[in-house]
Write an enzyme that holds these catalytic residues in place. Structure first.
Site, PDB file in Angstrom:
ATOM      1  N   HIS A 134       0.786  -1.148  -0.118  1.00 41.57           N
ATOM      2  CA  HIS A 134      -0.169   0.069   0.026  1.00 41.57           C
ATOM      3  C   HIS A 134       0.814   1.392   0.080  1.00 41.57           C
ATOM      4  O   HIS A 134       0.567   2.343  -0.733  1.00 41.57           O
ATOM      5  CB  HIS A 134      -1.004   0.025   1.221  1.00 41.57           C
ATOM      6  CG  HIS A 134      -0.476   0.124   2.449  1.00 41.57           C
ATOM      7  ND1 HIS A 134       0.167  -1.105   3.190  1.00 41.57           N
ATOM      8  CD2 HIS A 134      -0.105   1.045   3.439  1.00 41.57           C
ATOM      9  CE1 HIS A 134       0.487  -0.854   4.243  1.00 41.57           C
ATOM     10  NE2 HIS A 134       0.442   0.408   4.586  1.00 41.57           N
ATOM     11  N   ASP A 135       1.876   1.297   0.781  1.00 39.89           N
ATOM     12  CA  ASP A 135       2.839   2.406   0.737  1.00 39.89           C
ATOM     13  C   ASP A 135       4.068   2.196  -0.209  1.00 39.89           C
ATOM     14  O   ASP A 135       5.138   3.088   0.055  1.00 39.89           O
ATOM     15  CB  ASP A 135       3.316   2.868   2.155  1.00 39.89           C
ATOM     16  CG  ASP A 135       2.216   3.593   2.872  1.00 39.89           C
ATOM     17  OD1 ASP A 135       1.373   4.157   2.485  1.00 39.89           O
ATOM     18  OD2 ASP A 135       2.237   3.248   4.104  1.00 39.89           O
ATOM     19  N   LYS A 137       6.213   5.279  -1.475  1.00 43.82           N
ATOM     20  CA  LYS A 137       7.120   6.268  -0.487  1.00 43.82           C
ATOM     21  C   LYS A 137       8.572   5.975  -1.064  1.00 43.82           C
ATOM     22  O   LYS A 137       9.250   6.670  -0.366  1.00 43.82           O
ATOM     23  CB  LYS A 137       6.971   5.821   1.099  1.00 43.82           C
ATOM     24  CG  LYS A 137       5.445   6.201   1.509  1.00 43.82           C
ATOM     25  CD  LYS A 137       5.381   5.884   2.803  1.00 43.82           C
ATOM     26  CE  LYS A 137       4.091   6.390   3.342  1.00 43.82           C
ATOM     27  NZ  LYS A 137       3.870   6.040   4.827  1.00 43.82           N
ATOM     28  N   HIS A 180       2.861   9.534  -3.025  1.00 48.08           N
ATOM     29  CA  HIS A 180       3.039   8.273  -2.909  1.00 48.08           C
ATOM     30  C   HIS A 180       2.040   7.284  -3.407  1.00 48.08           C
ATOM     31  O   HIS A 180       2.239   6.216  -4.025  1.00 48.08           O
ATOM     32  CB  HIS A 180       3.570   7.859  -1.647  1.00 48.08           C
ATOM     33  CG  HIS A 180       2.440   7.456  -0.428  1.00 48.08           C
ATOM     34  ND1 HIS A 180       1.994   8.601   0.233  1.00 48.08           N
ATOM     35  CD2 HIS A 180       2.041   6.410  -0.263  1.00 48.08           C
ATOM     36  CE1 HIS A 180       0.815   7.975   0.922  1.00 48.08           C
ATOM     37  NE2 HIS A 180       0.961   6.524   0.694  1.00 48.08           N
ATOM     38  N   HIS A 194      -5.985   3.574  -0.970  1.00 50.57           N
ATOM     39  CA  HIS A 194      -5.971   3.518   0.593  1.00 50.57           C
ATOM     40  C   HIS A 194      -6.095   4.725   1.252  1.00 50.57           C
ATOM     41  O   HIS A 194      -6.329   4.559   2.447  1.00 50.57           O
ATOM     42  CB  HIS A 194      -4.978   2.631   0.904  1.00 50.57           C
ATOM     43  CG  HIS A 194      -3.634   3.161   1.187  1.00 50.57           C
ATOM     44  ND1 HIS A 194      -2.686   3.518  -0.148  1.00 50.57           N
ATOM     45  CD2 HIS A 194      -2.631   3.403   2.069  1.00 50.57           C
ATOM     46  CE1 HIS A 194      -1.752   4.012   0.104  1.00 50.57           C
ATOM     47  NE2 HIS A 194      -1.517   4.031   1.424  1.00 50.57           N
ATOM     48  N   HIS A 195      -6.113   5.842   0.667  1.00 50.29           N
ATOM     49  CA  HIS A 195      -6.341   7.107   1.632  1.00 50.29           C
ATOM     50  C   HIS A 195      -7.297   7.898   0.698  1.00 50.29           C
ATOM     51  O   HIS A 195      -7.570   9.106   1.347  1.00 50.29           O
ATOM     52  CB  HIS A 195      -4.912   8.125   1.106  1.00 50.29           C
ATOM     53  CG  HIS A 195      -3.783   7.895   2.139  1.00 50.29           C
ATOM     54  ND1 HIS A 195      -3.753   7.655   3.622  1.00 50.29           N
ATOM     55  CD2 HIS A 195      -2.644   7.155   1.823  1.00 50.29           C
ATOM     56  CE1 HIS A 195      -2.643   7.264   4.121  1.00 50.29           C
ATOM     57  NE2 HIS A 195      -1.954   6.946   2.985  1.00 50.29           N
ATOM     58  N   ASP A 233      -4.895  -0.023   7.933  1.00 49.44           N
ATOM     59  CA  ASP A 233      -3.695   0.667   8.070  1.00 49.44           C
ATOM     60  C   ASP A 233      -3.790   1.836   9.107  1.00 49.44           C
ATOM     61  O   ASP A 233      -2.964   1.886  10.051  1.00 49.44           O
ATOM     62  CB  ASP A 233      -3.371   1.393   6.634  1.00 49.44           C
ATOM     63  CG  ASP A 233      -2.167   2.177   6.746  1.00 49.44           C
ATOM     64  OD1 ASP A 233      -1.293   1.618   7.216  1.00 49.44           O
ATOM     65  OD2 ASP A 233      -1.875   3.306   5.913  1.00 49.44           O
TER      66      ASP A 233
END
Length: 371
Positions: A228-229, A232, A257, A283-284, A312
């Site tokens: 998910h990240d 980054k 990201h 996811h954000h 998360d």
């Protein structure tokens, strides 16, 4: 006692099982179908499908009727001898044959009498495993040359299908390893631990199952959520790990990201990487449309993104870090109540409360103190 199958019954069994095997891509299911087909074709009490573990120099069966998975040293037992020589074996009394691996009977409590073992090969002619059936159920109670022919036929058909499924499984396993490793790399750069991605993965799976997603979809989400990240990796350390408050410009860079992660993964047609691209991008997003990067709202957000958002945030709040204490569970519960229908999908929040004891157990099992 049972009777030998008629020619018509044999054809029916063969065509029925081969249609099922050809349509399967899950290794465990193919092995079950192979074992069942072999047992029915030659009227045996039990049938096992043995495979070779070259790394550990063992033979193993995950499918053996009436027993748990078994592992034996490579080359041992009747199955080991058959695989090593490439020749079928038929015996009437296993106890009288020194090649019989009697330890397996001792462990399982099963009495092996008559045995037939047939090695099977891949498309290159290399032996990759063996059929082994035990205890003929007809009045004669012994396997015959006809049984060798029938089980060899089954091995010829099923061995080719098994090879294809094993290659497919190898590709899937490789994707899983790459996804897991890349997910951990992304978290290490932001000073998270590998256990963070493990927890988010298990949280996501538990939430998905509680929401009624299929086992397949829940497992896909568990596999890809560590990514998910991943975006980054492209964020400068000076911003990613800045100790003080971010400026608006720096926060915009952090938010990028999600787009970066999506761009890294979107080109693949593989199911897992395609799903990972969705999670990385969404996811954000927020249920009320106030999230980023695309301002999606409600069910415009993929269910994988909605689930990962809850997983998360729960981990971020409940895990202790060197720079912050873990929130008490009561405070976390209140946040999710407050954000139900705002930040988070109401159904996912409801699932969160249903499985909260399980989530806490996962959190404790994968504690950073054990990392």
């Amino acid at each position: 006692m049972k009777q030998e199958l008629s020619s018509e019954q044999l054809l029916s069994v063969i065509f029925d099982y081969m249609a099922k095997i050809t349509g399967e891509n899950q290794l465990e299911r193919v092995l079950v179908l192979m074992a069942n087909m072999g047992r029915e074709m030659i009227v045996a009490d039990r049938c096992a499908v043995w495979l070779i573990d070259e790394v550990n120099e063992e033979l193993f069966t995950t499918v053996a009727h009436g027993t748990k998975p078994i592992r034996i040293p490579y080359g041992s037992g009747l199955v080991g001898h058959s695989i090593r020589t490439g020749e079928p074996i038929v015996i009437e009394d296993a106890a009288a044959d020194p090649r019989h691996h009697a330890e397996t009977d001792r462990i399982t409590g099963y009495v092996t009498k008559s045995v037939i073992t047939i090695p099977f090969r891949n498309s290159d002619g290399r032996i990759i495993g063996a059929y082994q059936a035990v205890n003929k159920l007809t009045e004669a109670a012994i396997f015959t040359s006809k049984d060798i022919e029938l089980l060899s036929l089954a091995a010829s058909y099923a061995g080719k299908s098994l090879e294809s499924v094993m290659l497919h499984q190898e590709i899937i396993d490789t994707q899983r390893e790459i996804i897991s490793t890349m997910g951990e790399i992304g978290e290490i750069r932001s000073k998270e631990t590998g256990n963070h991605v493990r927890r988010v993965a298990e949280f996501s799976y538990a939430l998905a199952r509680s929401l009624g997603l299929s086992e397949h979809d829940a497992d896909v989400l568990r596999t890809v959520s560590p990514m998910h990240d991943i975006g980054k990796v492209a964020i400068p350390d000076s911003i990613l790990n800045k100790p003080g408050k971010l400026t608006d410009a720096e926060y915009d860079i952090i938010k990028s990201h999600t787009k970066i992660g999506h761009q890294l993964l979107r080109g693949s047609r593989r199911e897992l990487l395609h799903a990972a691209a969705i999670v990385a991008e969404q996811h954000h997003e927020k249920w009320n449309g106030e999230g980023y990067p695309n301002g999606l709202a409600g069910e415009e957000i993929h269910i994988f993104g909605r689930i990962t958002a809850v997983a998360d945030v729960f981990d971020a709040l409940s895990a202790e870090r060197v720079y912050k204490a873990a929130w008490p569970i009561e405070k976390i519960e209140q946040l999710f109540r407050d954000e139900r229908g705002k930040h988070f999908d109401p159904d996912v929040v409801d699932a969160f409360f249903r499985v909260l004891p399980e989530l806490i157990e996962i959190r404790d099992r994968f504690s950073d103190k054990e990392a």
